[in-house]
Design a protein around this motif. Sequence first.
Motif, PDB file in Angstrom:
ATOM      1  N   MET A  75       2.228  17.888  -5.163  1.00 31.22           N
ATOM      2  CA  MET A  75       1.511  16.745  -4.667  1.00 31.22           C
ATOM      3  C   MET A  75       1.457  16.803  -3.152  1.00 31.22           C
ATOM      4  O   MET A  75       1.652  17.842  -2.577  1.00 31.22           O
ATOM      5  N   ASN A  76       1.278  15.680  -2.443  1.00 32.82           N
ATOM      6  CA  ASN A  76       0.984  15.791  -1.037  1.00 32.82           C
ATOM      7  C   ASN A  76       2.019  15.078  -0.190  1.00 32.82           C
ATOM      8  O   ASN A  76       2.602  14.078  -0.591  1.00 32.82           O
ATOM      9  N   ASP A  77       2.186  15.601   1.041  1.00 30.46           N
ATOM     10  CA  ASP A  77       3.148  15.024   1.949  1.00 30.46           C
ATOM     11  C   ASP A  77       2.840  13.580   2.264  1.00 30.46           C
ATOM     12  O   ASP A  77       3.735  12.783   2.512  1.00 30.46           O
ATOM     13  N   ALA A  78       1.565  13.231   2.308  1.00 34.76           N
ATOM     14  CA  ALA A  78       1.182  11.885   2.728  1.00 34.76           C
ATOM     15  C   ALA A  78       1.152  10.900   1.573  1.00 34.76           C
ATOM     16  O   ALA A  78       0.761   9.763   1.748  1.00 34.76           O
ATOM     17  N   SER A  79       1.568  11.298   0.398  1.00 34.39           N
ATOM     18  CA  SER A  79       1.366  10.456  -0.773  1.00 34.39           C
ATOM     19  C   SER A  79       2.520   9.525  -1.056  1.00 34.39           C
ATOM     20  O   SER A  79       2.467   8.754  -2.002  1.00 34.39           O
ATOM     21  N   TRP A  80       3.595   9.575  -0.274  1.00 34.88           N
ATOM     22  CA  TRP A  80       4.757   8.765  -0.599  1.00 34.88           C
ATOM     23  C   TRP A  80       5.032   7.683   0.423  1.00 34.88           C
ATOM     24  O   TRP A  80       5.972   6.948   0.319  1.00 34.88           O
ATOM     25  N   GLY A  81       4.268   7.579   1.448  1.00 32.92           N
ATOM     26  CA  GLY A  81       4.544   6.584   2.478  1.00 32.92           C
ATOM     27  C   GLY A  81       3.310   6.362   3.323  1.00 32.92           C
ATOM     28  O   GLY A  81       2.305   7.047   3.193  1.00 32.92           O
ATOM     29  N   PRO A  82       3.369   5.367   4.226  1.00 35.51           N
ATOM     30  CA  PRO A  82       2.210   5.106   5.071  1.00 35.51           C
ATOM     31  C   PRO A  82       1.949   6.253   6.014  1.00 35.51           C
ATOM     32  O   PRO A  82       2.871   6.918   6.466  1.00 35.51           O
ATOM     33  N   ALA A 142       5.323   7.079  -7.099  1.00 31.86           N
ATOM     34  CA  ALA A 142       5.768   7.411  -5.752  1.00 31.86           C
ATOM     35  C   ALA A 142       4.714   7.035  -4.722  1.00 31.86           C
ATOM     36  O   ALA A 142       5.025   6.496  -3.660  1.00 31.86           O
ATOM     37  N   TYR A 143       3.461   7.310  -5.055  1.00 36.47           N
ATOM     38  CA  TYR A 143       2.363   7.009  -4.133  1.00 36.47           C
ATOM     39  C   TYR A 143       2.218   5.502  -3.925  1.00 36.47           C
ATOM     40  O   TYR A 143       2.139   5.019  -2.785  1.00 36.47           O
ATOM     41  N   ALA A 144       2.194   4.741  -5.027  1.00 32.04           N
ATOM     42  CA  ALA A 144       1.957   3.307  -4.935  1.00 32.04           C
ATOM     43  C   ALA A 144       3.094   2.593  -4.207  1.00 32.04           C
ATOM     44  O   ALA A 144       2.867   1.804  -3.284  1.00 32.04           O
ATOM     45  N   VAL A 145       4.326   2.862  -4.609  1.00 31.00           N
ATOM     46  CA  VAL A 145       5.465   2.176  -3.998  1.00 31.00           C
ATOM     47  C   VAL A 145       5.701   2.668  -2.575  1.00 31.00           C
ATOM     48  O   VAL A 145       5.977   1.874  -1.664  1.00 31.00           O
ATOM     49  N   GLY A 146       5.595   3.993  -2.364  1.00 29.40           N
ATOM     50  CA  GLY A 146       5.807   4.522  -1.021  1.00 29.40           C
ATOM     51  C   GLY A 146       4.763   4.045  -0.034  1.00 29.40           C
ATOM     52  O   GLY A 146       5.075   3.773   1.131  1.00 29.40           O
ATOM     53  N   TRP A 147       3.523   3.928  -0.480  1.00 28.00           N
ATOM     54  CA  TRP A 147       2.456   3.476   0.410  1.00 28.00           C
ATOM     55  C   TRP A 147       2.657   2.025   0.829  1.00 28.00           C
ATOM     56  O   TRP A 147       2.456   1.651   1.989  1.00 28.00           O
ATOM     57  N   GLU A 156      11.927   4.840  -0.995  1.00 28.91           N
ATOM     58  CA  GLU A 156      11.262   3.839  -1.832  1.00 28.91           C
ATOM     59  C   GLU A 156      10.249   4.494  -2.766  1.00 28.91           C
ATOM     60  O   GLU A 156      10.101   4.089  -3.927  1.00 28.91           O
ATOM     61  N   GLY A 157       9.547   5.512  -2.272  1.00 24.88           N
ATOM     62  CA  GLY A 157       8.622   6.249  -3.131  1.00 24.88           C
ATOM     63  C   GLY A 157       9.341   6.942  -4.259  1.00 24.88           C
ATOM     64  O   GLY A 157       8.854   6.970  -5.401  1.00 24.88           O
ATOM     65  N   LEU A 158      10.510   7.526  -3.969  1.00 19.94           N
ATOM     66  CA  LEU A 158      11.297   8.169  -5.026  1.00 19.94           C
ATOM     67  C   LEU A 158      11.727   7.151  -6.077  1.00 19.94           C
ATOM     68  O   LEU A 158      11.678   7.431  -7.283  1.00 19.94           O
ATOM     69  N   ALA A 159      12.137   5.962  -5.642  1.00 19.99           N
ATOM     70  CA  ALA A 159      12.514   4.915  -6.591  1.00 19.99           C
ATOM     71  C   ALA A 159      11.327   4.530  -7.472  1.00 19.99           C
ATOM     72  O   ALA A 159      11.468   4.323  -8.684  1.00 19.99           O
ATOM     73  N   GLY A 160      10.136   4.450  -6.866  1.00 24.82           N
ATOM     74  CA  GLY A 160       8.947   4.162  -7.658  1.00 24.82           C
ATOM     75  C   GLY A 160       8.660   5.249  -8.669  1.00 24.82           C
ATOM     76  O   GLY A 160       8.281   4.963  -9.815  1.00 24.82           O
ATOM     77  N   ALA A 161       8.836   6.506  -8.271  1.00 21.72           N
ATOM     78  CA  ALA A 161       8.626   7.612  -9.202  1.00 21.72           C
ATOM     79  C   ALA A 161       9.580   7.517 -10.384  1.00 21.72           C
ATOM     80  O   ALA A 161       9.180   7.710 -11.538  1.00 21.72           O
TER      81      ALA A 161
END
Length: 331
Positions: free
Chosen positions: A1-8, A214-219, A237-242
Motif C-alpha cells: 500500500m502507500n506511505d501516505a495512506s495511514w495519516g494526514p 488504516a487509511y480511514a482512521v489514520g487520515w 492510530e492507523g495500525l489500530a484501525g487496521a
Amino acid sequence: MNDASWGPPRATGYLQPSGRAHDAPAGPAHDPGNAAQTRPMPSTPPGPDARRPGPTPPARKRAGRNLPAAIGVGLGLGAVVLASLFVHKPVFVGVIAAAVVVGLWELCSRLAERKRIEVPLPPLLAGGAAMVVAGYLRGPAGAWVAMALTALAVLLWRMARPPENFLRDVTAGVFAAFYVPFLATFVALMLAAEDGPWRVFTFLLLTVVSDTGAYAVGWRLGRHKLAPRISPGKTREGLAGAVLFAMAAGAFCMELLIDDGTWWQGLLLGLGVAASATLGDLGESMIKRDLGIKDMGALLPGHGGIMDRLDSLLPTAPVVWLLLLAFVGSG
C-alpha cells in the motif's frame, strides 16, 4: 500500500502527476523521470502590505492519493479478480501468474535502473509462473521444487556473462524469486482447497479491509508515527484501525464463508492479517527508500505499479494459508 495512506499528508514530499502525495525517499538519489519533486514558488518583490500578515487559513486535510482514479482502477481490478476466481479456478491461477510476471518485471527494472543490478530476468519470469502453477497442482512440495529449480536457473543463466558482480546479481535474483512468486504461490495453495475460492476471497477481503481501516482512521485521527524512519505517513492510530477492521471482517468471514470456521478464529485471522499486511507495507517502503523511488511502477493510475498493490498481499498469503490450515484443515 502507500506511505501516505495511514495519516494526514505533510507539506513537503513528492507529488506525482496522478495527485498522490508521497514522502521524499531517503538519500540523495532521485529520478526526475519517475516523479516531479515539489519546489517552492519563485520569490516576488514585497508589496506595500508585506509587513501586514493576514490570518492564516486552516490547513485542509486531504487524502494522499488520487481517489477517483484509485477507486476506478480498484473496482476494475476487483471485477477481474472476482470473475476469474468464482468462474473457473485455472483462470485465476493465470491471473496470479500474470501478476507475478509483471511484479517481477517492475522489481527487476527498478533494481537495474537505480542500483545497476542485472537480474537474469528470463529464467526468473518463467520460473515464477511455473512456481504458481506447481503450487496449485502439486501443493507445497511442488512449490518448493519449483523455487529450487528457479534459483538454479538464475545462477546458470548469469554464468553466461562476465564474473563481475556475479554474486550480487544472483543474490538479487533469488531474493526476487522468493519475494514475489514464492509468496504468491500460497494464494494458489489456498485456491486448491475444495472451498478454495472462498478462502482466497477471505484473504483478499481482509487485506483490503485492513488497508481501508488504516487509511480511514489514520487520515482522520493519525497523530503518533508508527515507523517514521521507514514510512513517516503511517501512524499508530492507523495500525489500530487496521487491526479493528480486519478482526471484525475476519469474524464475519470465518463464521459465514469458511466451512467449519468460527468467529473467534476470525478474530485471530484478522489480527494476523493486520500484522502481516503492515509489515509487508513497511518492507516494500524500505525497499523503495533504498532505491530512491516513490512507486515500483506506473501501470495502475492512482495506485502505482502492480508491486505497489502486492506489497501487503504477498507476506499476508502464507499467514492466511497457515492459519486456515490450522483452523479448518487443508480442505
